[in-house]
Write a protein that holds these residues in place. Structure first.
Motif, PDB file in Angstrom:
ATOM      1  N   MET A 250       0.488   3.803  -5.741  1.00  0.00           N
ATOM      2  CA  MET A 250       1.093   4.996  -5.892  1.00  0.00           C
ATOM      3  C   MET A 250       2.476   4.756  -5.205  1.00  0.00           C
ATOM      4  O   MET A 250       3.485   5.765  -5.434  1.00  0.00           O
ATOM      5  CB  MET A 250       0.486   6.185  -5.317  1.00  0.00           C
ATOM      6  N   ASP A 251       2.894   3.802  -4.537  1.00  0.00           N
ATOM      7  CA  ASP A 251       4.424   3.374  -3.729  1.00  0.00           C
ATOM      8  C   ASP A 251       4.599   4.510  -3.168  1.00  0.00           C
ATOM      9  O   ASP A 251       5.967   4.891  -3.235  1.00  0.00           O
ATOM     10  CB  ASP A 251       5.218   2.940  -4.984  1.00  0.00           C
ATOM     11  N   PHE A 252       3.726   5.132  -2.247  1.00  0.00           N
ATOM     12  CA  PHE A 252       4.228   6.236  -1.148  1.00  0.00           C
ATOM     13  C   PHE A 252       4.791   5.579   0.233  1.00  0.00           C
ATOM     14  O   PHE A 252       5.353   6.364   0.752  1.00  0.00           O
ATOM     15  CB  PHE A 252       2.869   6.807  -0.959  1.00  0.00           C
ATOM     16  N   GLY A 253       4.849   4.319   0.346  1.00  0.00           N
ATOM     17  CA  GLY A 253       5.333   3.456   1.302  1.00  0.00           C
ATOM     18  C   GLY A 253       4.902   3.905   2.517  1.00  0.00           C
ATOM     19  O   GLY A 253       3.479   3.896   2.905  1.00  0.00           O
ATOM     20  N   VAL A 254       5.752   4.126   3.632  1.00  0.00           N
ATOM     21  CA  VAL A 254       5.077   4.577   5.033  1.00  0.00           C
ATOM     22  C   VAL A 254       4.255   5.669   5.007  1.00  0.00           C
ATOM     23  O   VAL A 254       3.460   5.866   5.759  1.00  0.00           O
ATOM     24  CB  VAL A 254       6.251   4.837   5.740  1.00  0.00           C
TER      25      VAL A 254
ATOM     26  N   ALA B 269       0.798   4.918   3.867  1.00  0.00           N
ATOM     27  CA  ALA B 269      -0.007   4.309   4.968  1.00  0.00           C
ATOM     28  C   ALA B 269      -0.514   5.182   5.838  1.00  0.00           C
ATOM     29  O   ALA B 269      -1.625   4.945   6.470  1.00  0.00           O
ATOM     30  CB  ALA B 269       1.003   3.082   5.435  1.00  0.00           C
ATOM     31  N   MET B 270       0.284   6.153   6.520  1.00  0.00           N
ATOM     32  CA  MET B 270       0.043   7.115   7.458  1.00  0.00           C
ATOM     33  C   MET B 270      -0.996   8.228   6.807  1.00  0.00           C
ATOM     34  O   MET B 270      -1.856   8.243   7.648  1.00  0.00           O
ATOM     35  CB  MET B 270       1.266   7.677   8.035  1.00  0.00           C
ATOM     36  N   CYS B 271      -0.968   8.458   5.734  1.00  0.00           N
ATOM     37  CA  CYS B 271      -1.977   9.285   5.155  1.00  0.00           C
ATOM     38  C   CYS B 271      -3.195   8.592   4.923  1.00  0.00           C
ATOM     39  O   CYS B 271      -4.275   9.226   5.358  1.00  0.00           O
ATOM     40  CB  CYS B 271      -1.381   9.800   3.627  1.00  0.00           C
ATOM     41  N   ALA B 272      -3.166   7.332   4.739  1.00  0.00           N
ATOM     42  CA  ALA B 272      -4.509   6.618   4.828  1.00  0.00           C
ATOM     43  C   ALA B 272      -5.076   6.648   5.972  1.00  0.00           C
ATOM     44  O   ALA B 272      -6.349   6.697   6.079  1.00  0.00           O
ATOM     45  CB  ALA B 272      -4.460   5.158   4.008  1.00  0.00           C
ATOM     46  N   LEU B 273      -4.332   6.240   6.993  1.00  0.00           N
ATOM     47  CA  LEU B 273      -4.783   6.265   8.434  1.00  0.00           C
ATOM     48  C   LEU B 273      -5.185   7.604   8.842  1.00  0.00           C
ATOM     49  O   LEU B 273      -6.478   7.538   9.444  1.00  0.00           O
ATOM     50  CB  LEU B 273      -3.651   5.708   9.199  1.00  0.00           C
ATOM     51  N   CYS B 274      -4.778   8.554   8.838  1.00  0.00           N
ATOM     52  CA  CYS B 274      -5.293   9.964   9.382  1.00  0.00           C
ATOM     53  C   CYS B 274      -6.500  10.309   8.438  1.00  0.00           C
ATOM     54  O   CYS B 274      -7.549  10.703   9.105  1.00  0.00           O
ATOM     55  CB  CYS B 274      -4.161  10.947   8.764  1.00  0.00           C
ATOM     56  N   MET B 275      -6.663   9.924   7.048  1.00  0.00           N
ATOM     57  CA  MET B 275      -7.861  10.498   6.348  1.00  0.00           C
ATOM     58  C   MET B 275      -8.951   9.606   6.859  1.00  0.00           C
ATOM     59  O   MET B 275     -10.096   9.999   6.930  1.00  0.00           O
ATOM     60  CB  MET B 275      -7.442  10.052   4.994  1.00  0.00           C
ATOM     61  N   SER B 276      -8.847   8.150   7.095  1.00  0.00           N
ATOM     62  CA  SER B 276      -9.788   7.384   7.474  1.00  0.00           C
ATOM     63  C   SER B 276     -10.555   7.679   8.926  1.00  0.00           C
ATOM     64  O   SER B 276     -11.534   7.705   9.476  1.00  0.00           O
ATOM     65  CB  SER B 276      -9.607   5.895   7.377  1.00  0.00           C
ATOM     66  N   SER B 277      -9.284   8.064   9.703  1.00  0.00           N
ATOM     67  CA  SER B 277      -9.771   8.278  11.090  1.00  0.00           C
ATOM     68  C   SER B 277     -10.591   9.890  11.216  1.00  0.00           C
ATOM     69  O   SER B 277     -11.390   9.681  11.938  1.00  0.00           O
ATOM     70  CB  SER B 277      -8.538   8.419  12.056  1.00  0.00           C
ATOM     71  N   TRP B 278     -10.092  10.859  10.592  1.00  0.00           N
ATOM     72  CA  TRP B 278     -10.982  12.125  10.510  1.00  0.00           C
ATOM     73  C   TRP B 278     -12.225  11.895   9.828  1.00  0.00           C
ATOM     74  O   TRP B 278     -13.061  12.374  10.184  1.00  0.00           O
ATOM     75  CB  TRP B 278      -9.986  13.018   9.932  1.00  0.00           C
ATOM     76  N   LEU B 279     -12.239  10.837   9.038  1.00  0.00           N
ATOM     77  CA  LEU B 279     -13.582  10.407   8.159  1.00  0.00           C
ATOM     78  C   LEU B 279     -14.640   9.922   9.234  1.00  0.00           C
ATOM     79  O   LEU B 279     -15.834  10.332   9.437  1.00  0.00           O
ATOM     80  CB  LEU B 279     -13.435   9.535   7.138  1.00  0.00           C
ATOM     81  N   LEU B 280     -14.007   8.979  10.199  1.00  0.00           N
ATOM     82  CA  LEU B 280     -14.763   8.714  11.372  1.00  0.00           C
ATOM     83  C   LEU B 280     -15.441   9.748  12.135  1.00  0.00           C
ATOM     84  O   LEU B 280     -16.408   9.732  12.416  1.00  0.00           O
ATOM     85  CB  LEU B 280     -14.106   7.556  11.804  1.00  0.00           C
ATOM     86  N   VAL B 281     -14.418  10.622  12.690  1.00  0.00           N
ATOM     87  CA  VAL B 281     -14.789  11.635  13.562  1.00  0.00           C
ATOM     88  C   VAL B 281     -15.732  12.719  12.687  1.00  0.00           C
ATOM     89  O   VAL B 281     -16.886  13.061  13.421  1.00  0.00           O
ATOM     90  CB  VAL B 281     -13.578  12.582  13.645  1.00  0.00           C
TER      91      VAL B 281
ATOM     92  N   LEU C 133      -8.000   3.074   0.386  1.00  0.00           N
ATOM     93  CA  LEU C 133      -7.139   4.097   0.402  1.00  0.00           C
ATOM     94  C   LEU C 133      -5.338   3.539   0.783  1.00  0.00           C
ATOM     95  O   LEU C 133      -4.401   3.992  -0.033  1.00  0.00           O
ATOM     96  CB  LEU C 133      -7.346   5.080   1.402  1.00  0.00           C
ATOM     97  N   SER C 134      -5.330   2.512   1.583  1.00  0.00           N
ATOM     98  CA  SER C 134      -3.932   2.009   1.826  1.00  0.00           C
ATOM     99  C   SER C 134      -3.503   1.283   0.856  1.00  0.00           C
ATOM    100  O   SER C 134      -2.330   1.521   0.369  1.00  0.00           O
ATOM    101  CB  SER C 134      -4.084   1.270   3.087  1.00  0.00           C
ATOM    102  N   TRP C 135      -4.329   0.595   0.072  1.00  0.00           N
ATOM    103  CA  TRP C 135      -3.992  -0.082  -1.281  1.00  0.00           C
ATOM    104  C   TRP C 135      -3.579   0.960  -2.177  1.00  0.00           C
ATOM    105  O   TRP C 135      -2.257   0.757  -3.033  1.00  0.00           O
ATOM    106  CB  TRP C 135      -5.026  -0.930  -1.708  1.00  0.00           C
ATOM    107  N   LEU C 136      -4.313   1.940  -2.499  1.00  0.00           N
ATOM    108  CA  LEU C 136      -3.741   3.137  -3.318  1.00  0.00           C
ATOM    109  C   LEU C 136      -2.556   3.824  -3.195  1.00  0.00           C
ATOM    110  O   LEU C 136      -1.692   3.759  -3.971  1.00  0.00           O
ATOM    111  CB  LEU C 136      -5.029   4.049  -3.583  1.00  0.00           C
ATOM    112  N   PHE C 137      -2.540   4.064  -2.062  1.00  0.00           N
ATOM    113  CA  PHE C 137      -1.292   4.923  -1.577  1.00  0.00           C
ATOM    114  C   PHE C 137       0.105   4.098  -1.479  1.00  0.00           C
ATOM    115  O   PHE C 137       1.034   4.709  -1.907  1.00  0.00           O
ATOM    116  CB  PHE C 137      -1.482   5.724  -0.180  1.00  0.00           C
ATOM    117  N   VAL C 138      -0.217   2.887  -0.889  1.00  0.00           N
ATOM    118  CA  VAL C 138       1.035   2.034  -0.813  1.00  0.00           C
ATOM    119  C   VAL C 138       1.370   1.291  -1.869  1.00  0.00           C
ATOM    120  O   VAL C 138       2.609   1.257  -2.305  1.00  0.00           O
ATOM    121  CB  VAL C 138       0.757   1.051   0.452  1.00  0.00           C
TER     122      VAL C 138
END
Length: 367
Positions: free
Chosen positions: A132-136, A139-151, A124-129
């Motif tokens: 798709m060149d979304f930068g920060v 990276a933050m979107c990937a972090l939020c998605m993976s964190s809520w997936l864990l939950v 996800l981080s590789w795709l978005f950053v």
């Protein structure tokens, strides 16, 4: 990671350790149904606390400017802090559920769910950053998605019936006797916060030194190596994290002090864990305040700014605080009457005990 993020993140780690204490003691006493009640109480207390702390994220930029940080750093920290709001809410559930499952010795489940999060987060981080060149933002979107997936995975495991003894469903009983849980959560939060905020403040001090970018980069790299000590070789060099030669040389200059820090970090967490298991968070909070803020921080400030040892002086101060903390925790562990602590724990569990559904049914049948 900005100071505002560390402030709230660490407070949640600390308050969640109350779940570890309560669930661990309930499991040891075989009051398994109380574990689910304690988990729900922790969710309520932690969510309310985090909501109260939201202004720290929302107003991070003016807070950093008030502390005297450069405008560019303050703006960047404030922007990232807003992205961390959905992430930090996931942490409330992730940490408390992890401690709830660990108390039942369900460590394998935690490991698999964490692996799932890692496997999803990297692409996800590789795709978005990168793609798709979304930068920060990416990276933050990937972090939020993976964190809520864990939950979500943790919820599926608990609600799906894999914790039949400890999870009996949602109940209003979780809101009863909430004050003792609040007190223990606050004690746990203060204990951990005093320890981990200490490192954040040291990074902040490094930001006021000459050539602040190099100082912060070298200091942060060494802190990261401490955090990775159980996962990677201790022979690692600073070039893993940076291509700046000056920063790498600064890391190398700190390597001896880093080695002592790694040695100490294998001792004091064990002593802190013993204290958490026994519910001695208040005593540890006092020890952390004295050792870190009355001893370590002043020593670091004097050596760094007055003696002009710069980052090395701050790190020596940090080690001084950790050494005194380790000695104090060792002395406390040695002098503690553990038989008396067992009696206190038993009395606490009896005071908070609520009958399970099976016990209520048996009582009705006998009546």
């Amino acid at each position: 990671m900005s100071l505002s993020i560390i402030f709230c993140y660490v407070s949640q780690i600390g308050m969640s350790s109350a779940t570890e204490t309560l669930c661990g003691q309930a499991f040891g006493a075989k009051q398994y149904h109380m574990m689910g009640i304690f988990l729900q109480r922790s969710w309520f207390v932690d969510l309310v606390t985090l909501t109260i702390l939201l202004p720290v994220f929302i107003f991070a930029t003016p807070i950093f400017k008030l502390l005297g940080e450069e405008e560019a750093i303050a703006n960047s920290a404030g922007y990232i802090s807003l992205w961390f709001i959905p992430f930090i809410y996931s942490i409330v559930f992730a940490l408390t559920i992890q401690m709830y499952l660990q108390a039942q010795q369900k460590n394998t489940v935690i490991a698999w769910l964490s692996l799932m999060q890692f496997v999803v987060h990297i692409p996800l981080s590789w795709l978005f950053v990168s793609v798709m060149d979304f930068g920060v933002n990416g990276a933050m979107c990937a972090l939020c998605m993976s964190s809520w997936l864990l939950v979500f995975g943790e919820f599926v495991y608990i609600f799906g019936g894999w914790c039949p003894d400890s999870w009996k469903g949602f109940t209003f009983a979780a809101l009863r006797d909430i004050l003792p849980v609040v007190k223990l959560s606050i004690s746990s939060g203060v204990m951990v916060c005093l320890e981990l905020w200490y490192y954040a403040i040291l990074v902040l001090l490094a930001g006021y030194m000459k050539n602040a970018e190099v100082a912060i980069s070298a200091f942060s790299i060494c802190l990261n190596i401490c955090a990775w000590e159980f996962m990677i070789s201790l022979g690692i060099m600073g070039y893993l994290f940076t291509e700046e030669e000056e920063v790498a040389h600064s890391v190398s200059d700190l390597s001896v002090l880093l080695a002592f820090s790694v040695l100490l970090s294998g001792i004091y967490p064990v002593l802190s864990g013993v204290a958490i298991g026994a519910g001695l968070q208040t005593k540890v909070a006092i020890i952390n305040f004295v050792c870190f803020y009355a001893i370590g921080l002043p020593i670091g400030a004097v050596l760094g700014y007055v003696i002009h040892l710069q980052v090395k002086g701050i790190w020596i101060g940090m080690i001084s605080g950790v050494i005194t903390q380790t000695l104090a925790l060792s002395f406390m562990t040695w002098k503690t009457n553990w038989d008396q602590e067992v009696s206190i724990t038993s009395a606490r569990l009896k005071r908070w005990y609520l009958k399970s559904g099976e016990e209520n049914k048996q009582s009705s049948d006998h009546a």
